[in-house]
Scaffold this motif. Structure first.
Motif, PDB file in Angstrom:
ATOM      1  N   TYR A 140      82.226  47.421  64.296  1.00 57.05           N
ATOM      2  CA  TYR A 140      81.626  48.496  63.514  1.00 57.05           C
ATOM      3  C   TYR A 140      81.352  49.680  64.433  1.00 57.05           C
ATOM      4  O   TYR A 140      81.265  49.532  65.660  1.00 57.05           O
TER       5      TYR A 140
ATOM      6  N   THR B  31      79.726  44.746  57.088  1.00 54.75           N
ATOM      7  CA  THR B  31      80.829  44.443  58.000  1.00 54.75           C
ATOM      8  C   THR B  31      80.493  43.213  58.823  1.00 54.75           C
ATOM      9  O   THR B  31      79.350  43.035  59.251  1.00 54.75           O
TER      10      THR B  31
ATOM     11  N   GLU C 250      75.782  48.892  57.712  1.00 54.86           N
ATOM     12  CA  GLU C 250      75.867  50.253  58.226  1.00 54.86           C
ATOM     13  C   GLU C 250      75.392  51.205  57.132  1.00 54.86           C
ATOM     14  O   GLU C 250      76.054  51.356  56.110  1.00 54.86           O
TER      15      GLU C 250
END
Length: 572
Positions: A304, A298, A88
């Motif tokens: 997420y 993640t 991310e």
């Protein structure tokens, strides 16, 4: 010559920091719209061609025609099913750190007109007025300008290409090579399978010995062997069958403005190396930095968040189910694993609650509170505003699988609306629901010379909206939904933007005539009620000559101004 933009600082939802919004002048906006149209005609085919080339495994969906947040989410849902790790990414002050020299160099590759490039340079170097002080704009494309999102997309297109060439292409090549090699069982599975078969053999021997000889000692040995066998069998069922290095890998990159996500099948160590590689490229080639606090690695099983949605794999381990298998002509019950990985899209409740707190609809503990700023409106308008927010949120998150998360949001909006009405009427919450019902149904009557029109407005909670949606015909195509928190003002305020006389059609010196004068209105007991009465006065746009005729009584008897008001409403 471009004029400096005016900078305004607005609060970020749920944060103490503020975000700069730069507002250009009206003349600057007209020129920027022309620049945006030219740049979009040049670069939109380039973006579309790149998306077809990469088969949408690397694409940008921010501020492009016929693209939206849902376009990015649908691509993740389609291509990220086999991925196990997600990067991310978030860039520090992305818009404010765009390097002008690099941007102009990128533009010059496709645009040969030096005058047009100089026009863009003058726009970028026009400066900023921040709290009355002039500042030189050395870097960045100001947020709030019409052309800034497109310029940022052009600037970040270099990064999109780099991600495709360095992160996606190697995975695709590796998959082609892996397809030639047969899949093999993993080493861990072979070890646990050998131990399970050995334990099963010992258990069968102990069971046969107990059946033949009997005795408590042999019985305890049989129970111990059976317990050991079941433990190994349980471990075997939860162990990955295939060698991960031989499996087909998945990868997809999705970008929306300065937020991006890279979903990939790899180990955590490999993901950290990829993150450092991307961070180095951004710093050396685009003069930007990744935000270490927001850029995280993640696992997909943990879930997420991206663009106001929460994406999660429901299965963290292989499922173990009971099935019937045929063995030696008989059907026996046995256990079988399933590796189905269902990816679900859920509303991000934390983000919605932050926006509600910013609007003053709930407190820091997410408990609904009244909004005193809206008590100047009548009950019909208050319910209308809350209903707009609820319908907007529902329509935006309608394609999600887990809409039950919005029940909390529906409750907060419903009770905040009731508390706002209670503050306005100075009554209790129970009295509000007794007057208007649980759905807060309010009626408003508009008086005409001929008849009266009665309008109805109520707050639709989540359950009611879901029932209404099921009754509609099915539409396969998802429509684009605007910001659900944008509140549309009461339609009477639109009168102030009309510049045509509703009587003669003249556009010279158009004014607003108030039909019901303050002197003719009934006296109110409190000042707040008198102010509300003045705000809700009926008014029509008329030119100076018609306004003079109305004042001198020309339209008092044969045709009253209220009739022009009703005719004007009919045209809207």
């Amino acid at each position: 010559m471009f004029k400096p933009v005016k900078r305004t600082w607005v609060p970020k939802p749920g944060k103490k920091k503020k975000r700069p919004i730069d507002v250009p002048t009206q003349s600057n906006r007209i020129v920027q719209e022309a620049i945006r149209g030219i740049l979009e005609a040049i670069y939109e085919p380039v973006f579309a061609e790149f998306g077809e080339k990469t088969k949408n495994l690397s694409n940008n969906y921010g501020f492009r025609p016929n693209k939206s947040c849902w376009s990015a989410i649908e691509k993740l849902k389609l291509h990220a099913r086999g991925c196990n790790i997600v990067l991310e990414g978030d860039i520090v002050s992305a818009y404010n750190n765009v390097n002008h020299e690099i941007l102009l160099k990128i533009l010059s590759r496709r645009i040969r007109d030096k005058k047009f490039l100089k026009l863009i340079k003058d726009m970028l170097k026009s400066g900023i007025m921040d709290q009355g002080r002039f500042k030189h704009s050395l870097n960045g494309t100001p947020q709030g300008e019409i052309v800034s999102p497109l310029l940022f997309n052009i600037y970040m297109f270099e990064f999109d290409n780099y991600v495709y060439e360095q992160c996606i292409v190697p995975v695709l090549k590796e998959n082609k090579e892996q397809n030639k090699k047969p899949e093999v069982r993993s080493r861990e599975y072979n070890q646990i399978s050998y131990k399970t078969s050995k334990a099963l053999k010992k258990y069968v021997e102990a069971r046969d010995h107990y059946r033949t000889n009997g005795g408590d000692v042999n019985r305890e040995k049989m129970k111990e062997a059976r317990k050991t066998y079941k433990e190994y069998r349980r471990k075997r069922l939860s162990t990955t069958y295939n060698d991960i290095s031989r499996l087909t890998k998945k990868v997809v990159y999705t970008c929306y403005a300065d937020d991006w996500v890279l979903a990939i099948t790899c180990s955590k160590k490999k993901a950290e190396e990829t993150k450092e590689k991307l961070k180095k490229y951004l710093k050396e080639h685009l003069k930007m930095e990744l935000d270490d606090d927001k850029t995280s690695i993640t696992f997909v099983s943990e879930g997420y968040k991206f663009l106001g949605f929460e994406i999660r794999m429901d299965v963290t381990k292989p499922k173990i189910t009971k099935v019937l298998c045929k063995s030696k002509g008989k059907y026996i019950q046995t256990y079988q694993r399933t590796t189905s990985r269902l990816q679900t899209i859920k509303p991000d409740n934390d983000r919605i609650l932050k926006r509600l707190r910013l609007l003053g609809i709930c407190n820091q503990k997410n408990f609904p509170i009244g909004k005193p700023q809206w008590t100047s409106y009548n009950e019909f308008q208050i319910v209308q505003k809350y209903a707009q927010i609820m319908r907007g949120i529902f329509n935006y998150y309608k394609p999600c699988e887990r809409l039950f998360r919005l029940y909390r949001i529906s409750y907060i909006l419903q009770y905040s609306c009731a508390k706002t009405i209670a503050i306005r009427k100075n009554i209790s919450l129970a009295q509000v629901f007794k007057l208007y019902g649980l759905n807060l149904t309010v009626y408003e009557t508009i008086d005409n010379t001929k008849n009266s029109i009665r309008s109805r407005q109520q707050f639709y909670d989540l359950s009611t909206l879901k029932k209404m949606e099921l009754s509609k015909p099915f539409k396969n195509k998802t429509t684009e939904i605007s910001d659900p928190f944008r509140i549309h003002e009461y339609w009477r305020t639109k009168f102030k933007v009309f510049n045509e006389c509703c009587i003669c059609g003249s556009m010279d010196n158009v004014q607003l005539h108030h039909i019901n004068s303050i002197a003719s209105m009934k006296k109110k007991k409190d000042n707040a009620a008198a102010i509300r009465s003045q705000l809700n006065r009926l008014q029509i746009p008329v030119c100076y000559s018609c306004h003079k005729d109305i004042t001198h009584g020309k339209y008092s008897d044969p045709k009253k101004p209220i009739q022009f008001y009703n005719e004007f409403l009919a045209k809207l």
